[in-house]
Design a protein around this motif. Sequence first.
Motif, PDB file in Angstrom:
ATOM      1  N   ILE A  38     -17.253  46.908  52.456  1.00 50.54           N
ATOM      2  CA  ILE A  38     -16.011  46.221  53.023  1.00 50.54           C
ATOM      3  C   ILE A  38     -16.308  45.090  53.953  1.00 50.54           C
ATOM      4  CG2 ILE A  38     -13.535  46.315  53.931  1.00 50.54           C
ATOM      5  CD1 ILE A  38     -13.588  48.777  52.492  1.00 50.54           C
ATOM      6  N   VAL A  39     -16.130  43.994  53.887  1.00 53.96           N
ATOM      7  CA  VAL A  39     -16.356  42.684  54.775  1.00 53.96           C
ATOM      8  C   VAL A  39     -14.995  42.364  55.453  1.00 53.96           C
ATOM      9  CG1 VAL A  39     -17.424  40.489  55.389  1.00 53.96           C
ATOM     10  CG2 VAL A  39     -18.432  41.986  53.858  1.00 53.96           C
ATOM     11  N   THR A  40     -14.763  42.315  56.578  1.00 54.45           N
ATOM     12  CA  THR A  40     -13.617  41.964  57.328  1.00 54.45           C
ATOM     13  C   THR A  40     -13.296  40.652  57.566  1.00 54.45           C
ATOM     14  OG1 THR A  40     -14.540  42.580  59.647  1.00 54.45           O
ATOM     15  CG2 THR A  40     -13.599  44.327  58.451  1.00 54.45           C
ATOM     16  N   PHE A  41     -13.910  39.703  56.606  1.00 58.97           N
ATOM     17  CA  PHE A  41     -13.639  38.332  57.058  1.00 58.97           C
ATOM     18  C   PHE A  41     -13.826  37.817  55.690  1.00 58.97           C
ATOM     19  CE2 PHE A  41     -15.383  39.431  61.233  1.00 58.97           C
ATOM     20  CZ  PHE A  41     -14.412  38.761  61.838  1.00 58.97           C
ATOM     21  N   PRO A  42     -12.909  36.695  55.281  1.00 53.84           N
ATOM     22  CA  PRO A  42     -13.003  36.078  53.967  1.00 53.84           C
ATOM     23  C   PRO A  42     -14.717  35.401  53.490  1.00 53.84           C
ATOM     24  CG  PRO A  42     -11.629  34.903  55.519  1.00 53.84           C
ATOM     25  CD  PRO A  42     -12.395  35.760  56.202  1.00 53.84           C
ATOM     26  N   PRO A  43     -14.660  35.365  52.194  1.00 60.06           N
ATOM     27  CA  PRO A  43     -15.832  34.716  51.754  1.00 60.06           C
ATOM     28  C   PRO A  43     -16.400  33.586  52.284  1.00 60.06           C
ATOM     29  CG  PRO A  43     -14.445  35.353  49.771  1.00 60.06           C
ATOM     30  CD  PRO A  43     -13.868  35.446  51.065  1.00 60.06           C
ATOM     31  N   GLY A  44     -17.491  33.407  52.628  1.00 64.07           N
ATOM     32  CA  GLY A  44     -18.166  32.220  53.178  1.00 64.07           C
ATOM     33  C   GLY A  44     -18.399  32.266  54.746  1.00 64.07           C
ATOM     34  N   GLY A  45     -17.649  33.135  55.287  1.00 61.65           N
ATOM     35  CA  GLY A  45     -17.995  33.371  57.039  1.00 61.65           C
ATOM     36  C   GLY A  45     -19.367  33.870  57.026  1.00 61.65           C
ATOM     37  N   SER A  46     -19.725  34.057  58.550  1.00 59.06           N
ATOM     38  CA  SER A  46     -21.129  34.478  58.800  1.00 59.06           C
ATOM     39  C   SER A  46     -21.178  35.906  58.338  1.00 59.06           C
ATOM     40  CB  SER A  46     -21.171  34.578  60.398  1.00 59.06           C
ATOM     41  OG  SER A  46     -20.865  33.155  61.115  1.00 59.06           O
ATOM     42  N   ALA A  47     -20.470  36.868  58.465  1.00 59.16           N
ATOM     43  CA  ALA A  47     -20.374  38.239  58.104  1.00 59.16           C
ATOM     44  C   ALA A  47     -20.895  38.258  56.805  1.00 59.16           C
ATOM     45  CB  ALA A  47     -19.478  39.074  58.505  1.00 59.16           C
ATOM     46  N   ASP A  48     -19.896  37.695  55.931  1.00 54.70           N
ATOM     47  CA  ASP A  48     -20.058  37.635  54.407  1.00 54.70           C
ATOM     48  C   ASP A  48     -21.413  37.212  54.003  1.00 54.70           C
ATOM     49  OD1 ASP A  48     -18.567  37.831  51.746  1.00 54.70           O
ATOM     50  OD2 ASP A  48     -19.560  35.698  51.803  1.00 54.70           O
ATOM     51  N   THR A  49     -21.907  35.934  54.487  1.00 58.62           N
ATOM     52  CA  THR A  49     -22.965  35.337  54.096  1.00 58.62           C
ATOM     53  C   THR A  49     -24.244  36.201  54.645  1.00 58.62           C
ATOM     54  OG1 THR A  49     -21.870  33.274  54.543  1.00 58.62           O
ATOM     55  CG2 THR A  49     -24.287  33.110  54.469  1.00 58.62           C
ATOM     56  N   VAL A  50     -24.203  36.624  55.618  1.00 57.04           N
ATOM     57  CA  VAL A  50     -25.426  37.704  56.086  1.00 57.04           C
ATOM     58  C   VAL A  50     -25.306  38.605  55.179  1.00 57.04           C
ATOM     59  CG1 VAL A  50     -25.977  39.371  57.970  1.00 57.04           C
ATOM     60  CG2 VAL A  50     -25.429  36.969  58.543  1.00 57.04           C
ATOM     61  N   ILE A  51     -24.202  39.461  54.858  1.00 53.66           N
ATOM     62  CA  ILE A  51     -24.671  40.895  53.950  1.00 53.66           C
ATOM     63  C   ILE A  51     -24.997  40.376  52.522  1.00 53.66           C
ATOM     64  CG2 ILE A  51     -22.247  41.183  53.072  1.00 53.66           C
ATOM     65  CD1 ILE A  51     -24.125  43.851  54.821  1.00 53.66           C
ATOM     66  N   ARG A  52     -24.742  39.170  52.141  1.00 51.04           N
ATOM     67  CA  ARG A  52     -25.232  38.625  50.941  1.00 51.04           C
ATOM     68  C   ARG A  52     -26.500  38.072  51.061  1.00 51.04           C
ATOM     69  NH1 ARG A  52     -20.727  38.236  47.206  1.00 51.04           N
ATOM     70  NH2 ARG A  52     -18.685  38.258  48.538  1.00 51.04           N
ATOM     71  N   ALA A  53     -27.046  37.938  51.945  1.00 51.56           N
ATOM     72  CA  ALA A  53     -28.675  37.653  52.263  1.00 51.56           C
ATOM     73  C   ALA A  53     -29.301  38.856  52.095  1.00 51.56           C
ATOM     74  CB  ALA A  53     -28.769  36.747  53.539  1.00 51.56           C
ATOM     75  N   LEU A  54     -28.850  39.830  52.839  1.00 49.74           N
ATOM     76  CA  LEU A  54     -29.367  41.063  52.885  1.00 49.74           C
ATOM     77  C   LEU A  54     -29.448  41.878  51.480  1.00 49.74           C
ATOM     78  CD1 LEU A  54     -27.823  42.633  56.185  1.00 49.74           C
ATOM     79  CD2 LEU A  54     -30.350  41.635  55.820  1.00 49.74           C
ATOM     80  N   GLU A  55     -28.432  41.448  50.466  1.00 50.05           N
ATOM     81  CA  GLU A  55     -28.216  42.353  49.479  1.00 50.05           C
ATOM     82  C   GLU A  55     -29.403  42.548  48.404  1.00 50.05           C
ATOM     83  OE1 GLU A  55     -25.187  42.303  45.545  1.00 50.05           O
ATOM     84  OE2 GLU A  55     -25.096  40.706  47.017  1.00 50.05           O
ATOM     85  N   PRO A  56     -30.092  41.442  48.309  1.00 51.41           N
ATOM     86  CA  PRO A  56     -31.402  41.493  47.194  1.00 51.41           C
ATOM     87  C   PRO A  56     -32.455  42.646  47.683  1.00 51.41           C
ATOM     88  CG  PRO A  56     -31.110  39.359  47.586  1.00 51.41           C
ATOM     89  CD  PRO A  56     -30.133  39.797  48.479  1.00 51.41           C
ATOM     90  N   VAL A  57     -32.661  42.611  48.966  1.00 50.40           N
ATOM     91  CA  VAL A  57     -33.620  43.539  49.743  1.00 50.40           C
ATOM     92  C   VAL A  57     -33.302  45.059  49.816  1.00 50.40           C
ATOM     93  CG1 VAL A  57     -35.101  44.018  51.740  1.00 50.40           C
ATOM     94  CG2 VAL A  57     -34.553  41.787  51.002  1.00 50.40           C
ATOM     95  N   VAL A  58     -31.971  44.970  50.140  1.00 49.51           N
ATOM     96  CA  VAL A  58     -31.224  46.527  50.288  1.00 49.51           C
ATOM     97  C   VAL A  58     -31.125  46.941  48.680  1.00 49.51           C
ATOM     98  CG1 VAL A  58     -29.312  47.654  50.716  1.00 49.51           C
ATOM     99  CG2 VAL A  58     -30.135  46.064  52.379  1.00 49.51           C
ATOM    100  N   THR A  59     -30.789  46.071  47.675  1.00 48.85           N
ATOM    101  CA  THR A  59     -30.733  46.715  46.332  1.00 48.85           C
ATOM    102  C   THR A  59     -32.094  46.924  45.844  1.00 48.85           C
ATOM    103  OG1 THR A  59     -28.684  45.376  45.924  1.00 48.85           O
ATOM    104  CG2 THR A  59     -30.120  46.153  44.069  1.00 48.85           C
ATOM    105  N   ALA A  60     -32.938  46.393  45.995  1.00 54.39           N
ATOM    106  CA  ALA A  60     -34.322  46.880  45.792  1.00 54.39           C
ATOM    107  C   ALA A  60     -34.748  48.189  46.321  1.00 54.39           C
ATOM    108  CB  ALA A  60     -35.476  45.773  46.016  1.00 54.39           C
ATOM    109  N   GLU A  61     -34.459  48.233  47.710  1.00 51.63           N
ATOM    110  CA  GLU A  61     -34.770  49.456  48.514  1.00 51.63           C
ATOM    111  C   GLU A  61     -34.217  50.584  47.969  1.00 51.63           C
ATOM    112  OE1 GLU A  61     -37.207  51.735  51.516  1.00 51.63           O
ATOM    113  OE2 GLU A  61     -37.333  49.565  50.541  1.00 51.63           O
ATOM    114  N   LEU A  62     -32.749  50.499  47.776  1.00 48.55           N
ATOM    115  CA  LEU A  62     -32.112  51.723  47.536  1.00 48.55           C
ATOM    116  C   LEU A  62     -32.137  52.007  46.124  1.00 48.55           C
ATOM    117  CD1 LEU A  62     -28.987  51.267  49.732  1.00 48.55           C
ATOM    118  CD2 LEU A  62     -31.002  52.930  50.157  1.00 48.55           C
TER     119      LEU A  62
END
Length: 326
Positions: A38-62
């Motif tokens: 759960i991201v507490t800001f709308p799509p496109g904000g810093s928090a949303d963009t950072v978690i989406r940047a992390l997603e591919p590496v985290v998905t591969a690791e888990l």
Amino acid sequence: MLHIARRHILAVLTAATFAALPLQAADAAYPEQLIKIIVTFPPGGSADTVIRALEPVVTAELKQSLVIENRAGAGGNIGMAAVAQAKPDGYTLGVAPAGALTVNPHLNSSMPFDPKDLTPITLLAEIPFVLVSSAGVQAHNVAETVALAKAKPGALSIGHGGNSTAMHLTAALFMQKAGVDMELIPYRGTAPATVDVLAGHIPFAVLDIPASRQLILEGKLNAIGVSAGRRLDSLPNVPTLAEGGLAGFESIGWFGLVAPAGTPADIVVRLNQAFTKALKDPDVAEKIRTLGAEPAPNSPEEFGRFIQSESTKWGKLITEAGIKAN
């Protein structure tokens, strides 16, 4: 009888061993299903963009996919309440903003969640700010700014990105540490504050790096100092406000990863390992820096201590400066 007793003991031990296997298998198998973040800001904000940047590496690791759900509103309180109330099984996580964990509890008499209802996993990113002055203002560093403000008490102003935001608190902390009286002017975000300080409608502003960096490099804004505890790679020639003479000054926006309180320790460790690995990935780190943020991986214990220290610092400032909620 002895033979029967031995067989009985063996049967009990065997049963106990097999009874333990499903639990062990479940622990080893985590995660067995999609993980919601759960991201507490709308799509496109810093928090949303950072978690989406992390997603591919985290998905591969888990070896499991992440589902990102944006629940904006109430300064992060709505999303954090949803995380706090979720089942503590590692399948619902949240991207917690600084305000929701360390500022809102000091501003709101009632909160939909208690920060103690959340388990820290890791800090994700820090967002430093920079105090700037309009090109026509004769203040290019902390000493000149303080001298100008003291010569005109109450006459100068500092624009910021909105009441109760990290930029607002940064401006208030500057006034407190510098011992000056200036008017704090809230804007609806960084962009309008940038427009007004660039045009000279306000003499000073606290801005984020993406909004100000190019204007500083082109000489259209004077950089008084950055709010972080160290100089920034993106503005290496701009000193920190602490270097400028405000000892101990440090103020940053940030967000981190949390889970519901009671999430098993081994799952917290597993998640910490996956996300810190992603934050240290060079390509991911570069994407985060283009947002004006800095990757900030740490341990659950370090993140917990950081949250507490930030809460203490901002609670004290909010009380002393008389800062009120919107």
